[in-house]
Design a protein around this motif. Structure first.
Motif, PDB file in Angstrom:
ATOM      1  N   GLN A 167      66.353 -33.974  70.258  1.00 42.75           N
ATOM      2  CA  GLN A 167      65.393 -34.470  71.228  1.00 42.75           C
ATOM      3  C   GLN A 167      64.210 -35.051  70.468  1.00 42.75           C
ATOM      4  N   PHE A 168      64.337 -36.303  69.993  1.00 43.72           N
ATOM      5  CA  PHE A 168      63.294 -36.917  69.191  1.00 43.72           C
ATOM      6  C   PHE A 168      62.143 -37.377  70.084  1.00 43.72           C
ATOM      7  N   PRO A 169      60.894 -37.247  69.594  1.00 42.12           N
ATOM      8  CA  PRO A 169      59.746 -37.694  70.387  1.00 42.12           C
ATOM      9  C   PRO A 169      59.653 -39.215  70.470  1.00 42.12           C
ATOM     10  N   VAL A 170      60.429 -39.939  69.644  1.00 43.52           N
ATOM     11  CA  VAL A 170      60.470 -41.401  69.674  1.00 43.52           C
ATOM     12  C   VAL A 170      61.933 -41.818  69.717  1.00 43.52           C
ATOM     13  N   PRO A 171      62.222 -43.050  70.111  1.00 48.57           N
ATOM     14  CA  PRO A 171      63.623 -43.512  70.114  1.00 48.57           C
ATOM     15  C   PRO A 171      64.240 -43.377  68.720  1.00 48.57           C
ATOM     16  N   SER A 186      66.208 -45.295  67.268  1.00 50.51           N
ATOM     17  CA  SER A 186      66.160 -46.560  66.542  1.00 50.51           C
ATOM     18  C   SER A 186      64.894 -46.662  65.698  1.00 50.51           C
ATOM     19  N   GLN A 187      63.797 -46.075  66.190  1.00 55.70           N
ATOM     20  CA  GLN A 187      62.561 -46.057  65.409  1.00 55.70           C
ATOM     21  C   GLN A 187      62.710 -45.147  64.196  1.00 55.70           C
ATOM     22  N   VAL A 188      63.392 -44.021  64.383  1.00 52.17           N
ATOM     23  CA  VAL A 188      63.654 -43.113  63.260  1.00 52.17           C
ATOM     24  C   VAL A 188      64.465 -43.841  62.189  1.00 52.17           C
ATOM     25  N   ARG A 233      64.449 -47.022  61.576  1.00 49.40           N
ATOM     26  CA  ARG A 233      63.553 -47.956  60.886  1.00 49.40           C
ATOM     27  C   ARG A 233      62.693 -47.239  59.851  1.00 49.40           C
ATOM     28  N   TRP A 234      62.290 -46.014  60.149  1.00 47.16           N
ATOM     29  CA  TRP A 234      61.519 -45.231  59.178  1.00 47.16           C
ATOM     30  C   TRP A 234      62.387 -44.851  57.975  1.00 47.16           C
TER      31      TRP A 234
END
Length: 415
Positions: free
Chosen positions: A71-75, A77-79, A81-82
């Motif tokens: 349950q990531f606090p951001v999408p 896809s953003q993870v 990119r990081w």
């Protein structure tokens, strides 16, 4: 105080208790027990529990996911990119694919080794990146079977060691397959060249001695034969012996390291003012149009090379393009670009292209599709680049062929 479960408890009653417990848990659950060969799934918010047998040869470690771990606090896809800049620092291939087999993350090493720009493969089927049919791709096998892979040897055209891991969503469904691939084609090629070097060193002396002897006697006999025989000696026999000796010399040059005399020079100036001027007359003679696309990011940037050997690289590639000319008027594009602190030079033509069945062999010594070719031109070209700490790759289609050269970049002239 809760009493411990007694050994005499009814097994059916105990099993019913555990099933009801699982049905009332709010989170999705995935539990895999390889020893029993079973896997349990429960979707988040649902009450049904499914139990199924594991495929043969599943991972030997139990696995438990309680859903909320992803349950990531951001999408996600953003993870990804990081994570990408971190994975770019790793020398192995790292890719993520989603449940549809589309690439969602690809590190620089994977894209580079397969001759792609990263933006050309993100969101595309992984078959495009690997150039393999779906049934041969290990990541798709993991996606299809749910079996993770641990240090599995891959013996197809992309030789190496594969590790696949599964990322599941809150419902226990496969959300991503992460593949880490130790690409060993480069090491295999080095071993092949080392073997060729040992063979060459062993036979070169034995071949050159009789060649030298025969050539010497031919020269000695020239004055004692008729003019027609003398002409045969001078125009055919002696030149052919010299050509054979030249092939041996060229072959030896690609099988061993040798000292190179390097200098620093600006790469864009070299391409614009030297290579462009050098090839203009040859292009005119063969009715070839030339185009140069040089990145301003490289203005004032230097490479350290033997200038004459780099010239030889472009002459070899130019001749290769001329030999591969198709039905279309030949058009060649030479471009430069800054890629991850490296100079990337591409030599692109719109010729007949290289058949995919043989493209893996074009850098091999003595491999040639030309009747009069020695099969050493591209081998020598790649060896020159490698001797200057660079790398060289090729990709081809019906639209033409692209050779990509990567060289270390120097942003200023050393003092």
């Amino acid at each position: 105080m809760v009493k411990p479960i007694q050994p005499t408890l009814d097994p059916e009653k105990e099993l019913l208790f555990y099933r009801r417990l699982l049905q009332h848990l709010p989170n999705g659950i995935t539990y895999r027990d390889p020893e029993l060969g079973l896997e349990l799934h429960k979707r988040e918010g649902g009450s049904s529990v499914s139990l199924q047998e594991l495929p043969a040869h599943s991972a030997d470690k139990p696995f438990l996911s309680l859903g909320q771990e992803y349950q990531f606090p951001v999408p996600f896809s953003q993870v990804e990119r990081w994570l990408t800049p971190l994975f770019d620092a790793i020398s192995h291939h790292i890719t993520f694919i989603d449940k549809n087999g589309l690439v969602t993350l690809c590190n620089h090493r994977a894209a580079d080794d397969f001759g792609f720009h990263r933006e050309d493969v993100i969101g595309k089927p992984i078959e495009r990146l690997l150039n393999l049919p779906p049934h041969k791709i290990k990541a798709l096998e993991t996606l299809r079977t749910g079996r993770e892979m641990y240090d599995e040897e891959v013996l197809d055209q992309n030789y190496g060691i594969c590790n696949n891991r599964i990322i599941r969503d809150a419902n226990g469904d496969i959300f991503r397959v992460m593949s880490v691939f130790h690409y060993l084609n480069t090491e295999r090629e080095s071993e092949k060249l080392a073997l060729a070097g040992r063979i060459a060193a062993g036979i070169a002396h034995e071949i050159r001695n009789p060649l030298t002897t025969v050539r010497g006697y031919l020269q000695f006999l020239q004055d004692d034969v008729s003019s027609s025989i003398r002409e045969l000696f001078e125009q055919l026999l002696i030149p052919e012996l010299d050509r054979a000796n030249g092939i041996i010399t060229k072959f030896l040059s690609i099988t061993k390291e040798h000292d190179v005399k390097t200098e620093f020079f600006p790469i864009n100036v070299f391409l614009r003012e030297y290579i462009q001027q050098l090839l203009v007359s040859e292009a005119f003679l063969h009715s070839i149009t030339m185009e140069y696309t040089l990145s301003p990011d490289l203005d004032g940037c230097f490479v350290q090379m033997d200038r004459n050997e780099l010239v030889q690289v472009f002459l070899n590639l130019f001749q290769n393009a001329v030999d591969a000319k198709g039905d279309r008027p030949l058009h060649i594009v030479i471009s430069s670009r800054l890629v991850d602190n490296q100079v990337r030079i591409t030599f692109e033509d719109n010729g007949a292209g290289i058949p995919q069945a043989i493209i893996d062999y074009v850098f091999d010594p003595f491999f040639s599709t030309k009747d009069a070719g020695t099969g050493l031109g591209l081998s020598v070209t790649k060896k020159i680049i490698q001797n200057h700490s660079g790398s060289m790759k090729v990709r081809s289609s019906d639209a033409g062929t692209i050779f990509s050269i990567y060289l270390p970049l120097h942003r200023r002239m050393p003092e």
